[in-house]
Design an enzyme around this catalytic site. Sequence first.
Site, PDB file in Angstrom:
ATOM      1  CG  LEU A 273      -1.961  -1.110   1.282  1.00  0.00           C
ATOM      2  CD1 LEU A 273      -2.721  -1.061   2.588  1.00  0.00           C
ATOM      3  CD2 LEU A 273      -2.915  -1.016   0.106  1.00  0.00           C
ATOM      4  NE  ARG A 274       6.874   1.862   1.880  1.00  0.00           N
ATOM      5  CZ  ARG A 274       7.750   0.955   2.281  1.00  0.00           C
ATOM      6  NH1 ARG A 274       8.643   0.480   1.440  1.00  0.00           N
ATOM      7  NH2 ARG A 274       7.730   0.504   3.520  1.00  0.00           N
ATOM      8  N   GLY A 275       2.302   2.634  -2.429  1.00  0.00           N
ATOM      9  CA  GLY A 275       1.970   3.447  -3.597  1.00  0.00           C
ATOM     10  C   GLY A 275       0.829   4.405  -3.308  1.00  0.00           C
TER      11      GLY A 275
END
Length: 337
Positions: A273-275
């Site tokens: 979910l870093r994007g």
Amino acid sequence: MPAFPFTAIVAQEEMKRALLIAAVDPSVGGVLVFGDRGTGKSTAVRALAALLPKIRAVAGCPYSCSPDSPAEACPHCARGRGKSHQIPVPVVDLPLGATEDRVVGALDLERALTKGEKAFDPGLLARANRGFLYIDEANLLEDHLVDLLLDVAASGVNTVEREGLSLRHPARFVLVGSGNPEEGELRPQLLDRFGLACEVTTPTDIATRIEVVRRRDAYERDGEAFCAAQGKAEKALQKTVLAARERLGSVSVPDAVLENAARLCLALGTDGLRGELTLMRTARALAALEGADIVSVAHLRQVAPSALRHRLRRNPLDESGSTARVARAVEEVLGAG
């Protein structure tokens, strides 16, 4: 000679925007700039640091701690704070051949031999606290230094356990890396730590090339006069950055924008979910820079390439580059701008 003015850098708009975003919100996670040599990568980093106002630091503190926010991890300030003074925002170069001792710090041998005292000699990470750590040719950095940087960048604290020393000190910095992709790829672990990744190329437009040469020549012939001529523009941009920092906390991100960010990352197949987190933070910082109170799809569209191009999995069936893949996904998910 003063640093080359940020506002005098010709073209390279994506790189300049990414650096300004990182200056407004360091939690974005740093900036990676890949491209041809001689395209102003290191010049832009130093120019940004010179653009920012000086910071207040505890006098004598090797970690440049702020007198307004106690740093519990600082071994110097834990003994009591004295006077404060103003210093330029630190910009520290991490050379490729740097030893681990030089990066993290080590036993002060001179004091140990002359006075018999066990004291810590701070390294590059200490000097970079509250500033920028710049790695030229980041793709050629040795693996053990990459692992070390990953730990410190994640925690904001440098922990030293060696040669009888045991201490922790603050090490919060904006990580900026540059390199030439023809000389090797960056390790995936470090690549993923950079919030934004920009591509810079040598200008092909004759007028742009002439203007770059003209400005650089004027700067080298009389740096003081050249910088003075840009003084008004520099002050205006500095005020914009400071205002954006103040506004950042009040900029809202509607659920519809978050949904679009998630759809975009799903379409591109990014891991984790870093994007989405980077997209949200980057778009919010851009909105603050532009004086907006609400993040819009237009903000997402502008920052998507920088936030996502380095997070894509390799697709052997798709020969197009990562930038083209992001652009295609943006058009499909967000529509044409």
